[in-house]
Design an enzyme around this catalytic site. Structure first.
Site, short mmCIF file in Angstrom:
data_model
loop_
_atom_site.label_atom_id
_atom_site.label_comp_id
_atom_site.label_asym_id
_atom_site.label_seq_id
_atom_site.Cartn_x
_atom_site.Cartn_y
_atom_site.Cartn_z
N ARG A 235 0.76 -1.18 0.02
CA ARG A 235 0.11 -0.03 -0.01
C ARG A 235 0.89 1.25 0.10
O ARG A 235 2.02 1.32 0.59
CB ARG A 235 -1.04 0.06 1.02
CG ARG A 235 -1.86 -1.13 1.20
CD ARG A 235 -2.95 -0.71 0.45
NE ARG A 235 -4.03 -1.79 -0.08
CZ ARG A 235 -4.00 -3.04 -0.64
NH1 ARG A 235 -2.90 -2.96 -1.60
NH2 ARG A 235 -4.86 -3.78 -0.63
N GLU A 264 -3.33 6.66 -9.37
CA GLU A 264 -3.00 6.16 -10.51
C GLU A 264 -3.80 6.81 -11.81
O GLU A 264 -4.89 6.97 -11.81
CB GLU A 264 -3.71 4.48 -10.50
CG GLU A 264 -2.98 3.86 -9.34
CD GLU A 264 -3.39 2.37 -9.21
OE1 GLU A 264 -4.28 2.03 -10.04
OE2 GLU A 264 -2.80 1.68 -8.41
N HIS A 282 1.38 -1.05 -10.97
CA HIS A 282 0.16 -1.87 -9.97
C HIS A 282 -0.13 -3.21 -10.64
O HIS A 282 -1.16 -3.46 -10.74
CB HIS A 282 -1.01 -0.85 -9.85
CG HIS A 282 -1.87 -1.53 -8.63
ND1 HIS A 282 -2.71 -0.87 -8.03
CD2 HIS A 282 -1.99 -2.51 -8.01
CE1 HIS A 282 -3.26 -1.47 -7.01
NE2 HIS A 282 -2.76 -2.48 -6.85
#
Length: 311
Positions: A235, A264, A282
């Site tokens: 995270r 993002e 990610h």
């Protein structure tokens, strides 16, 4: 039987065979715009009438849930729920289910890949060769080095086994250590300060609650060995990126691998442009196998809550 909203980027773009289980059970599938995480405006237009939601990493806020007049269950195709306003879900009586463990191998393998890439300066060498240069950085081997694993759930335990297979010493830290986990004499649980001070590589596999202080801040980095490597596939909030930037600049940290961001896509700042940093978009759980496992688990959770043939 029910309308179900589908919002994970990979599923809205490519679909998945497991989604057919929902259709065969009589449910109607509603998709967001393909390949993109929906914003609040889109969610407000899609959620009315939906009893189920197969959700990805998009923010699920109280504002978005205002349009969820029939929603009974949110089923994540992953383990993290920090993007979900859980209090708002509780107030509305919305159940939140997770696909626990489905992405463990994908994230664990990426972690090892980032470690290897940092210790051997793979992106640096790749960029230099492609630019027509011949510039090398001496690398380091894993054998005999110490990996510190913060969080020994499914992912952390798998990373530990990978590291042990590479002849590393492994130290674990967990708020609630699993004392039954003893894969090798080369593994042991240690105190937080001991892990920081003795590890050549520190990798994060623990949760982070919104509003919590960063676990890896300037003080924590100061306790780490000079020349250590840090990896975060968990995270974004676990790491103070300003402290990492400063530690890379003065050489206290030799490298940083990251697959988790506050937004993002992230802003391509000085930290992400550093040739001592490997930044991936990610992709920890973004393997064919992890997506399939997570989707199947999320679909099965929806069928348990909303009904399936024979139930």
């Amino acid at each position: 039987m029910a309308k179900i909203l589908i919002t994970p980027r990979s599923l809205s773009r490519d679909g998945d065979p497991s989604l057919e289980l929902l259709r065969k059970a009589g449910h109607q599938l509603v998709f967001c715009a393909p390949g993109k995480s929906p914003d609040e405006k889109e969610l407000l237009s899609l959620l009315p009438g939906c009893a189920g939601w197969l959700a990805g990493v998009e923010k699920i806020t109280e504002t978005a849930l205002a349009g969820a007049d029939s929603l009974r269950v949110i089923s994540r195709n992953g383990t993290g729920v920090d993007s979900i306003d859980l209090d708002a879900c509780r107030r509305r009586g919305i159940l939140v289910r997770r696909a626990e463990g489905a992405n463990a191998r994908g994230v664990a393998e990426l972690t090892l890949g980032l470690v290897l890439g940092l210790l051997r300066s793979v992106p640096f060498g790749d960029a230099r060769v492609k630019a027509g240069a011949w510039e090398r950085r001496q690398g380091e081997e894993l054998a005999g080095r110490t990996m510190g694993i913060v969080g020994t759930g499914r992912i952390g335990k798998m990373v530990a086994r990978f590291a042990l297979a590479m002849d590393m010493e492994v130290r674990g830290y967990d708020a609630v250590p699993d004392r039954d986990f003893a894969p090798s004499p080369a593994f042991r649980y240690v105190a937080w300060e001991t892990l920081l001070g003795t590890s050549d590589i520190v990798t994060l596999h623990c949760p982070h609650e919104p509003g919590q202080k960063a676990l890896i801040d300037a003080a924590a980095i100061g306790r780490m060995k000079r020349g250590a490597v840090l990896v975060n596939t968990a995270r974004a909030g676990l790491v103070d990126t300003d402290a990492v930037r400063a530690a890379l600049a003065d050489g206290h940290l030799a490298g940083y691998g990251v697959d988790a961001y506050e937004t993002e896509p992230p802003v391509a700042d000085e930290l992400l442009r550093s040739d001592r940093v490997i930044a991936t978009p990610h992709v920890g759980a973004f393997t064919a196998e992890s997506v399939a496992r997570a989707t199947r688990a999320a679909v099965e959770a929806l069928l348990q809550e909303l009904g399936a043939p024979g139930r």
